[in-house]
Design a protein around this motif. Structure first.
Motif, PDB file in Angstrom:
ATOM      1  N   LEU A 199      11.058 -12.010  -2.921  1.00 60.14           N
ATOM      2  CA  LEU A 199      10.308 -13.191  -3.342  1.00 60.14           C
ATOM      3  C   LEU A 199       8.999 -13.305  -2.565  1.00 60.14           C
ATOM      4  CD1 LEU A 199      10.332 -15.694  -5.119  1.00 60.14           C
ATOM      5  CD2 LEU A 199      11.708 -16.834  -3.375  1.00 60.14           C
ATOM      6  N   MET A 200       9.062 -13.090  -1.263  1.00 57.34           N
ATOM      7  CA  MET A 200       7.838 -13.123  -0.453  1.00 57.34           C
ATOM      8  C   MET A 200       6.883 -12.015  -0.873  1.00 57.34           C
ATOM      9  SD  MET A 200       7.863 -15.734   1.435  1.00 57.34           S
ATOM     10  CE  MET A 200       6.409 -15.302   2.347  1.00 57.34           C
ATOM     11  N   GLY A 201       7.425 -10.849  -1.209  1.00 55.10           N
ATOM     12  CA  GLY A 201       6.587  -9.747  -1.677  1.00 55.10           C
ATOM     13  C   GLY A 201       5.821 -10.114  -2.937  1.00 55.10           C
ATOM     14  N   ILE A 202       6.478 -10.806  -3.854  1.00 57.86           N
ATOM     15  CA  ILE A 202       5.812 -11.257  -5.081  1.00 57.86           C
ATOM     16  C   ILE A 202       4.661 -12.187  -4.726  1.00 57.86           C
ATOM     17  CG2 ILE A 202       6.085 -12.705  -7.143  1.00 57.86           C
ATOM     18  CD1 ILE A 202       8.970 -11.548  -7.350  1.00 57.86           C
ATOM     19  N   LEU A 203       4.917 -13.113  -3.808  1.00 58.49           N
ATOM     20  CA  LEU A 203       3.878 -14.070  -3.425  1.00 58.49           C
ATOM     21  C   LEU A 203       2.733 -13.414  -2.665  1.00 58.49           C
ATOM     22  CD1 LEU A 203       6.218 -16.982  -2.436  1.00 58.49           C
ATOM     23  CD2 LEU A 203       4.627 -16.936  -4.362  1.00 58.49           C
ATOM     24  N   SER A 209       4.504  -5.358  -4.907  1.00 54.38           N
ATOM     25  CA  SER A 209       5.347  -6.485  -4.512  1.00 54.38           C
ATOM     26  C   SER A 209       6.517  -6.006  -3.667  1.00 54.38           C
ATOM     27  CB  SER A 209       5.881  -7.218  -5.747  1.00 54.38           C
ATOM     28  OG  SER A 209       4.839  -7.836  -6.449  1.00 54.38           O
ATOM     29  N   PHE A 210       7.137  -4.895  -4.086  1.00 52.54           N
ATOM     30  CA  PHE A 210       8.252  -4.333  -3.334  1.00 52.54           C
ATOM     31  C   PHE A 210       7.779  -3.872  -1.958  1.00 52.54           C
ATOM     32  CE2 PHE A 210      11.033  -0.868  -2.014  1.00 52.54           C
ATOM     33  CZ  PHE A 210      12.265  -1.501  -2.080  1.00 52.54           C
ATOM     34  N   LEU A 237       7.346  -4.799   3.933  1.00 50.85           N
ATOM     35  CA  LEU A 237       6.449  -5.080   5.052  1.00 50.85           C
ATOM     36  C   LEU A 237       6.798  -6.423   5.704  1.00 50.85           C
ATOM     37  CD1 LEU A 237       3.969  -4.305   6.710  1.00 50.85           C
ATOM     38  CD2 LEU A 237       2.570  -5.442   4.982  1.00 50.85           C
ATOM     39  N   GLU A 238       7.029  -7.442   4.891  1.00 54.15           N
ATOM     40  CA  GLU A 238       7.418  -8.744   5.432  1.00 54.15           C
ATOM     41  C   GLU A 238       8.728  -8.619   6.208  1.00 54.15           C
ATOM     42  OE1 GLU A 238       5.750 -11.777   5.443  1.00 54.15           O
ATOM     43  OE2 GLU A 238       4.130 -10.482   4.719  1.00 54.15           O
ATOM     44  N   ALA A 239       9.672  -7.860   5.661  1.00 51.92           N
ATOM     45  CA  ALA A 239      10.952  -7.665   6.339  1.00 51.92           C
ATOM     46  C   ALA A 239      10.754  -6.982   7.696  1.00 51.92           C
ATOM     47  CB  ALA A 239      11.893  -6.852   5.449  1.00 51.92           C
TER      48      ALA A 239
END
Length: 181
Positions: free
Chosen positions: A75-79, A53-54, A59-61
């Motif tokens: 939060l996006m990582g969790i999803l 998740s982290f 990666l999203e960042a």
């Protein structure tokens, strides 16, 4: 006509042992602002799902070229990780994150609230006195604990509240996803 091709494969055992060591180091630690939390000097290990998740948050960042990894990225990582109890809980709430636009960099540093969310997760695991790993649920509740953070505000605007956090906290030490049929 029937020639055999012979390929010599070198012994790679020395690389494999180095690789296992590196993986173990990566799998069990996330950034912390409080390296000495307990008197024993031992720090609990993060679950593979929490690590993933982290990593997905970072990666999203990076993909969105944001200068920091904040609670919204966590939060996006969790999803994105999607297989944990915390992710399933959020999915059951039928949250629609598509209306939130995140502009997230290459190795983005953590924001202070994101760092505190990670530290909260570690502290809660230590307070529990139980063995085991820090789960994605710890991470989600760490985000929720940061009342002024973007991640908390996103969760609140989508209907996550203290009651839901309390309900989820009952399963904090597991990443097991029950069947909700």
């Amino acid at each position: 006509m029937g020639k055999k091709l012979s390929i010599r494969i070198p012994n790679l055992n020395h690389l494999a042992s180095k690789h296992r060591t590196a993986v173990a180091t990566v799998l069990f630690s996330l950034p912390t602002a409080k390296p000495d939390r307990s008197s024993t000097g031992k720090s609990p290990k993060w679950s593979a799902r929490a690590i993933k998740s982290f990593a997905m948050a970072e990666l999203e960042a990076r993909k969105l070229k944001y200068p920091n990894t904040g609670t919204e990225a966590l939060l996006m990582g969790i999803l994105v990780e999607g297989t944990s109890l915390a992710a399933s809980f959020l999915e059951l709430m039928e949250l629609d994150f598509s209306r939130f636009e995140m502009k997230l960099p290459e190795h983005p540093p953590l924001t202070e609230p994101a760092q505190r969310a990670l530290d909260w997760a570690v502290d809660q695991k230590l307070k529990s006195g139980e063995n085991g790993e820090i789960t994605v649920t710890h991470l989600l509740l760490g985000i929720w604990s940061e009342k002024e953070s973007a991640g908390h505000k996103i969760l609140a605007s989508l209907g996550f509240d203290d009651e839901k956090a309390k309900e989820l906290s009952k399963s904090m030490d597991t990443d097991y996803v029950p069947s909700f049929q």
